[in-house]
Design an enzyme around this catalytic site. Structure first.
Site, mmCIF file in Angstrom:
data_model
loop_
_atom_site.group_PDB
_atom_site.id
_atom_site.type_symbol
_atom_site.label_atom_id
_atom_site.label_comp_id
_atom_site.label_asym_id
_atom_site.label_seq_id
_atom_site.Cartn_x
_atom_site.Cartn_y
_atom_site.Cartn_z
ATOM 1 C CG HIS A 124 -11.539 7.857 4.349
ATOM 2 N ND1 HIS A 124 -11.437 8.710 3.292
ATOM 3 C CD2 HIS A 124 -11.489 8.640 5.455
ATOM 4 C CE1 HIS A 124 -11.319 9.959 3.737
ATOM 5 N NE2 HIS A 124 -11.359 9.931 5.049
ATOM 6 C CE LYS A 173 -6.774 9.533 4.735
ATOM 7 N NZ LYS A 173 -6.680 10.801 4.000
ATOM 8 C CG ASP A 180 -3.535 11.957 4.397
ATOM 9 O OD1 ASP A 180 -3.237 10.836 4.853
ATOM 10 O OD2 ASP A 180 -4.713 12.374 4.342
ATOM 11 C CE1 TYR A 209 -10.360 13.403 2.764
ATOM 12 C CE2 TYR A 209 -8.039 13.763 2.351
ATOM 13 C CZ TYR A 209 -9.061 13.391 3.208
ATOM 14 O OH TYR A 209 -8.761 13.031 4.495
HETATM 15 N N1 LIG Z 1 -9.033 10.100 7.913
HETATM 16 C C1 LIG Z 1 -9.919 11.030 8.080
HETATM 17 O O1 LIG Z 1 -11.104 10.761 8.292
HETATM 18 C C2 LIG Z 1 -9.500 12.460 7.998
HETATM 19 C C3 LIG Z 1 -10.360 13.474 8.436
HETATM 20 C C4 LIG Z 1 -9.923 14.808 8.354
HETATM 21 C C5 LIG Z 1 -8.652 15.061 7.862
HETATM 22 N N2 LIG Z 1 -7.837 14.057 7.420
HETATM 23 C C6 LIG Z 1 -6.474 14.323 6.892
HETATM 24 O O2 LIG Z 1 -5.735 15.052 7.878
HETATM 25 C C7 LIG Z 1 -5.276 16.276 7.312
HETATM 26 C C8 LIG Z 1 -5.181 17.354 8.372
HETATM 27 O O3 LIG Z 1 -6.438 17.565 8.999
HETATM 28 P P1 LIG Z 1 -7.413 18.783 8.638
HETATM 29 O O4 LIG Z 1 -7.070 19.343 7.321
HETATM 30 O O5 LIG Z 1 -8.791 18.298 8.827
HETATM 31 O O6 LIG Z 1 -7.154 19.829 9.789
HETATM 32 P P2 LIG Z 1 -5.876 20.633 10.349
HETATM 33 O O7 LIG Z 1 -4.659 20.321 9.561
HETATM 34 O O8 LIG Z 1 -5.885 20.437 11.808
HETATM 35 O O9 LIG Z 1 -6.300 22.137 10.135
HETATM 36 C C9 LIG Z 1 -6.421 22.736 8.896
HETATM 37 C C10 LIG Z 1 -7.043 24.115 9.128
HETATM 38 O O10 LIG Z 1 -6.192 24.894 9.951
HETATM 39 C C11 LIG Z 1 -5.751 26.053 9.253
HETATM 40 N N3 LIG Z 1 -4.316 26.188 9.546
HETATM 41 C C12 LIG Z 1 -3.260 25.607 8.921
HETATM 42 N N4 LIG Z 1 -2.100 25.954 9.507
HETATM 43 C C13 LIG Z 1 -2.415 26.792 10.516
HETATM 44 C C14 LIG Z 1 -1.650 27.482 11.487
HETATM 45 N N5 LIG Z 1 -0.326 27.365 11.512
HETATM 46 N N6 LIG Z 1 -2.301 28.258 12.383
HETATM 47 C C15 LIG Z 1 -3.640 28.363 12.357
HETATM 48 N N7 LIG Z 1 -4.436 27.731 11.471
HETATM 49 C C16 LIG Z 1 -3.825 26.941 10.562
HETATM 50 C C17 LIG Z 1 -6.040 25.795 7.787
HETATM 51 O O11 LIG Z 1 -6.400 26.980 7.141
HETATM 52 P P3 LIG Z 1 -5.701 27.515 5.779
HETATM 53 O O12 LIG Z 1 -5.745 26.412 4.760
HETATM 54 O O13 LIG Z 1 -6.576 28.684 5.433
HETATM 55 O O14 LIG Z 1 -4.297 27.895 6.174
HETATM 56 C C18 LIG Z 1 -7.249 24.856 7.862
HETATM 57 O O15 LIG Z 1 -8.442 25.595 8.003
HETATM 58 C C19 LIG Z 1 -6.345 16.557 6.228
HETATM 59 O O16 LIG Z 1 -5.984 17.575 5.341
HETATM 60 C C20 LIG Z 1 -6.484 15.189 5.632
HETATM 61 O O17 LIG Z 1 -5.405 14.893 4.764
HETATM 62 C C21 LIG Z 1 -8.248 12.763 7.496
#
Ligand SMILES: NC(=O)c1ccc[n+]([C@@H]2O[C@H](COP(=O)([O-])OP(=O)(O)OC[C@H]3O[C@@H](n4cnc5c(N)ncnc54)[C@H](OP(=O)(O)O)[C@@H]3O)[C@@H](O)[C@H]2O)c1
Length: 288
Positions: free
Chosen positions: A110, A77, A47, A52
Site C-alpha cells: 500500500h 493491500k 478495491d 480501510y
Molecule cells: N492506494 C492508495 O493509497 C489509495 C488512496 C486513496 C484511494 N484509493 C482507492 O481509490 C479509490 C478511489 O479514490 P477515492 O475514493 O479516494 O476518490 P474518488 O473516487 O476520486 O472520489 C470519491 C469522492 O467523490 C464523490 N463522488 C463520487 N462520484 C461522484 C460524481 N460522479 N460526481 C461528483 N462527486 C462524486 C464521492 O462522494 P459520495 O460517496 O458522497 O458519492 C467521494 O467523496 C478509493 O475508494 C480506494 O479504493 C487508494
C-alpha cells in the site's frame, strides 16, 4: 448494465478496467451496502485494503451477491506495519480470511516505506502458491520505483497512484512502460475536488455528450489506459459512474484534457516523513 472492458496485465491476467473503490466507507454496514449496490449495478472489480478496515464487509457482500467467484476481481493491500517477511505472510493470510476467499486477485504494497523488499518476497511466494493472482505496488513515485523495483524478481503488475486530469503522472507513466506495468488511479475524481468538477472544458464536454462531468473525467482516464475505481456511497452515482462505455472522446478532446495537468497532486510520496506519519495514522493491529 455496462459491458466493462478488461486490460491485460504484464503477468497475463485480465483485469476489469473499471471497478469500485471503498476507501473511507465505514465498516458499519455501509461498505456491505455500497458493494452490494455496486455489484447489482454491474461492477465486477472491488478495491479494498487492510487499512480501510472493511475487508470483511467487502467479502460478505461478494459472497451474498451469488456472483461466481471467478467473475469478481478483488484487490486488497498490505499495510505498513506488516512488511517484515513473517508479518507479511500473516497479512496475506489474514486478508484471505477476512475476505472469506481462497485467493485474492491483486494484492498491493500500500505504501512504499520500511522493509518493502521483505513484503515483496512474501507476495511473490504467495503468488507462486496460488494465494494471489497478481501482485503490485502503490504510491511509488519514479524515484521510489527506481530504488526498489530493479531488485524485484517479479515486476509489479500495477502501480496504484493518485491520478486525475489535474495530476497525470507523466514522468511515472514513462517509467512504468519499461516493465509494462499498468497504472491504477486513486482519486480518479480528485476525491470530489470542486475545481476539477467545475472545469469549463469538462463541463462543455459533458454538455456535448449528454454526460456529467464525472463521466467525462472517468472516460478520459479509461481512454488513457488507466484502471479506475471511483468510490461513491450513493446509488445514483454508483450507477452513473460506470456509464462511460457508450461514447468516445476525440483525440483533440483528449489532448485538451491532457493540457489540464498541473503535474502535482494532493499526495507527494517523496516528501520527508510521509512513511512515519502514515504509520501513525492507521494502526491496523489496534484491536488485536
Ligand atoms: N492506494 C492508495 O493509497 C489509495 C488512496 C486513496 C484511494 N484509493 C482507492 O481509490 C479509490 C478511489 O479514490 P477515492 O475514493 O479516494 O476518490 P474518488 O473516487 O476520486 O472520489 C470519491 C469522492 O467523490 C464523490 N463522488 C463520487 N462520484 C461522484 C460524481 N460522479 N460526481 C461528483 N462527486 C462524486 C464521492 O462522494 P459520495 O460517496 O458522497 O458519492 C467521494 O467523496 C478509493 O475508494 C480506494 O479504493 C487508494
Amino acid at each position: 448494465m455496462a459491458n466493462i472492458p478488461t486490460f491485460k496485465l504484464n503477468d497475463g491476467n485480465e483485469i476489469p478496467s473499471f471497478g469500485f473503490g471503498t476507501f473511507q466507507i465505514p465498516a458499519d454496514g455501509s461498505t456491505y451496502e455500497a458493494v452490494k449496490k455496486a455489484l447489482a449495478a454491474g461492477y465486477r472489480h472491488i478495491d479494498t485494503a487492510v487499512a480501510y478496515f472493511n475487508e470483511q464487509e467487502v467479502g460478505k457482500a461478494i459472497k451474498d451477491s451469488g456472483i461466481p467467484r471467478d467473475q469478481v476481481w478483488v484487490t486488497s493491500k498490505m499495510w505498513l506495519q506488516d512488511y517484515k517477511y513473517e508479518d507479511a505472510k500473516k497479512s496475506i493470510a489474514t486478508s484471505l480470511q477476512k475476505l472469506g476467499l481462497d485467493y485474492i486477485d491483486l494484492y498491493l504494497i500500500h505504501q512504499p516505506y520500511g522493509p518493502v523488499d521483505e513484503a515483496w518476497q512474501a507476495m511473490e511466494e504467495a503468488q507462486a502458491a496460488g494465494q494471489i493472482r497478481s501482485i503490485g505496488v502503490s504510491n511509488m513515485s519514479a524515484k521510489i520505483w527506481n530504488k526498489w523495483v530493479p531488485n524485484f524478481k517479479v515486476k509489479p503488475a500495477v502501480n496504484q497512484v493518485e491520478f486525475n486530469p489535474y495530476f497525470q503522472q507523466k514522468e511515472l507513466r514513462q517509467v512504468l512502460t519499461e516493465t509494462q506495468t499498468t497504472l491504477e488511479a486513486w482519486a480518479p475524481l480528485g476525491e470530489g475536488n470542486k475545481d476539477l468538477l467545475n472545469e469549463p472544458l469538462l463541463n462543455d464536454l459533458a454538455n456535448k455528450y449528454g454526460k456529467d462531468v464525472g463521466q467525462i473525467i472517468l472516460r478520459f482516464e479509461h481512454q488513457e489506459g488507466v484502471i479506475i475505481f471511483p468510490k461513491s456511497v450513493h446509488e445514483a452515482r454508483i450507477k452513473s459512474n460506470q456509464e462511460i462505455f457508450d461514447f468516445e472522446l476525440t483525440s483533440a478532446e483528449m489532448d485538451a484534457i491532457r493540457a489540464l495537468d498541473k503535474g502535482k497532486g494532493m499526495h507527494d510520496p517523496d516528501a520527508p516523513g510521509v512513511g512515519e506519519s502514515l504509520l501513525k495514522a492507521y494502526d491496523i493491529h489496534a484491536n488485536n
